[in-house]
Motif scaffolding. Structure first.
Motif, PDB file in Angstrom:
ATOM      1  N   LEU A  62       0.791  -1.143   0.017  1.00 30.24           N
ATOM      2  CA  LEU A  62       0.054   0.154  -0.008  1.00 30.24           C
ATOM      3  C   LEU A  62       0.868   1.156   0.013  1.00 30.24           C
ATOM      4  N   LEU A  63       2.047   1.278   0.741  1.00 27.94           N
ATOM      5  CA  LEU A  63       2.976   2.365   0.932  1.00 27.94           C
ATOM      6  C   LEU A  63       3.402   2.736  -0.778  1.00 27.94           C
ATOM      7  N   ASP A  64       3.926   1.543  -1.495  1.00 28.98           N
ATOM      8  CA  ASP A  64       4.374   1.695  -2.687  1.00 28.98           C
ATOM      9  C   ASP A  64       3.301   2.137  -3.527  1.00 28.98           C
ATOM     10  N   VAL A  65       1.895   1.759  -3.678  1.00 25.79           N
ATOM     11  CA  VAL A  65       0.851   2.385  -4.328  1.00 25.79           C
ATOM     12  C   VAL A  65       0.666   3.859  -3.862  1.00 25.79           C
ATOM     13  N   ILE A  66       0.660   4.304  -2.918  1.00 25.49           N
ATOM     14  CA  ILE A  66       0.674   5.656  -2.217  1.00 25.49           C
ATOM     15  C   ILE A  66       1.971   6.539  -2.927  1.00 25.49           C
ATOM     16  N   PHE A  81       3.782  10.612  -6.476  1.00 22.22           N
ATOM     17  CA  PHE A  81       4.801  11.179  -7.477  1.00 22.22           C
ATOM     18  C   PHE A  81       4.163  11.488  -8.942  1.00 22.22           C
ATOM     19  N   ARG A  82       3.057  10.853  -9.316  1.00 22.55           N
ATOM     20  CA  ARG A  82       2.580  11.023 -10.386  1.00 22.55           C
ATOM     21  C   ARG A  82       1.719  12.399 -10.197  1.00 22.55           C
ATOM     22  N   HIS A  83       1.067  12.441  -9.200  1.00 17.90           N
ATOM     23  CA  HIS A  83       0.022  13.529  -8.784  1.00 17.90           C
ATOM     24  C   HIS A  83       1.177  15.045  -8.773  1.00 17.90           C
ATOM     25  N   PHE A  84       2.296  14.811  -7.984  1.00 17.86           N
ATOM     26  CA  PHE A  84       3.293  15.938  -8.203  1.00 17.86           C
ATOM     27  C   PHE A  84       3.498  16.255  -9.617  1.00 17.86           C
ATOM     28  N   GLU A  85       3.638  15.229 -10.339  1.00 19.71           N
ATOM     29  CA  GLU A  85       4.034  15.713 -11.784  1.00 19.71           C
ATOM     30  C   GLU A  85       2.882  16.333 -12.588  1.00 19.71           C
ATOM     31  N   ALA A  86       1.730  15.928 -12.202  1.00 20.36           N
ATOM     32  CA  ALA A  86       0.533  16.575 -12.778  1.00 20.36           C
ATOM     33  C   ALA A  86       0.564  17.930 -12.307  1.00 20.36           C
ATOM     34  N   GLU A  87       0.841  18.240 -10.924  1.00 22.22           N
ATOM     35  CA  GLU A  87       0.624  19.821 -10.436  1.00 22.22           C
ATOM     36  C   GLU A  87       1.791  20.383 -11.116  1.00 22.22           C
ATOM     37  N   ARG A 134       9.732  26.637  -6.421  1.00 23.41           N
ATOM     38  CA  ARG A 134       9.421  26.670  -4.896  1.00 23.41           C
ATOM     39  C   ARG A 134       8.410  25.396  -4.861  1.00 23.41           C
ATOM     40  N   HIS A 135       7.343  25.187  -5.587  1.00 22.44           N
ATOM     41  CA  HIS A 135       6.497  24.353  -5.582  1.00 22.44           C
ATOM     42  C   HIS A 135       7.158  23.008  -5.850  1.00 22.44           C
ATOM     43  N   CYS A 136       8.216  22.857  -6.454  1.00 25.27           N
ATOM     44  CA  CYS A 136       8.766  21.757  -6.993  1.00 25.27           C
ATOM     45  C   CYS A 136       9.765  21.367  -6.037  1.00 25.27           C
ATOM     46  N   LEU A 137      10.293  22.116  -5.488  1.00 24.14           N
ATOM     47  CA  LEU A 137      11.170  21.905  -3.999  1.00 24.14           C
ATOM     48  C   LEU A 137      10.417  21.343  -3.032  1.00 24.14           C
ATOM     49  N   GLU A 138       9.274  21.985  -2.773  1.00 21.93           N
ATOM     50  CA  GLU A 138       8.512  21.602  -1.621  1.00 21.93           C
ATOM     51  C   GLU A 138       7.912  20.148  -1.988  1.00 21.93           C
ATOM     52  N   HIS A 139       7.740  19.757  -3.240  1.00 25.88           N
ATOM     53  CA  HIS A 139       7.516  18.100  -3.615  1.00 25.88           C
ATOM     54  C   HIS A 139       8.351  17.411  -3.237  1.00 25.88           C
ATOM     55  N   GLY A 156      10.763  17.853  -1.151  1.00 21.15           N
ATOM     56  CA  GLY A 156      11.260  17.833   0.392  1.00 21.15           C
ATOM     57  C   GLY A 156      10.031  16.839   0.946  1.00 21.15           C
ATOM     58  N   MET A 157       8.822  16.898   0.375  1.00 18.81           N
ATOM     59  CA  MET A 157       7.704  16.074   0.788  1.00 18.81           C
ATOM     60  C   MET A 157       8.030  14.653   0.583  1.00 18.81           C
ATOM     61  N   ILE A 158       8.645  14.307  -0.812  1.00 22.53           N
ATOM     62  CA  ILE A 158       8.933  13.027  -0.938  1.00 22.53           C
ATOM     63  C   ILE A 158       9.876  12.261  -0.288  1.00 22.53           C
TER      64      ILE A 158
END
Length: 124
Positions: A48-52, A57-63, A75-80, A82-84
């Motif tokens: 489940l963690l793999d799926v999430i 990751f794909r969601h961040f690419e779309a954003e 800035r938004h890319c750096l925040e992504h 950092g979150m990953i």
């Protein structure tokens, strides 16, 4: 273990694609909480963690595609990033058994809500 929250329409950013992806991520985190509550095997939790991770990751690419040309794209890319990085660090703790399944779903819910409230709503 506490009950997973329901989706709050106030978390919508106003862009259908992004809002729908956020709802799917929210549901995936709820599935993780349910599996943890049912005392699913650690391999199930890890899957489940793999799926999430893959979906986020794909969601961040779309954003980031939506943000092309926006003055805050870097800035938004750096925040992504950092979150990953934070997600992977927490996941490593789970794999090394220093984090429980319950802590994992709580962490992900807080991590995800912070993404929307701090990095999504203000910028869209």
């Amino acid at each position: 273990m506490r009950k997973a929250k329901q989706w709050d329409p106030e978390l919508n950013v106003g862009i259908g694609l992004v809002d729908n992806q956020h709802k799917i991520i929210f549901d995936l985190i709820a599935d993780l909480a349910t599996a943890s509550k049912a005392m699913a095997d650690r391999k199930v939790i890890d899957t489940l963690l793999d799926v999430i991770e893959n979906y986020v990751f794909r969601h961040f690419e779309a954003e980031e595609d939506l943000f092309k040309g926006h003055r805050h794209l870097s800035r938004h890319c750096l925040e992504h990033y950092g979150m990953i990085k934070e997600f992977r660090k927490f996941r490593l703790g789970f794999r090394n058994r220093s984090s429980s399944e319950d802590n994992t779903s709580v962490f992900l819910e807080q991590w995800f809500l912070a993404h929307i409230k701090e990095n999504g709503i203000p910028l869209f």
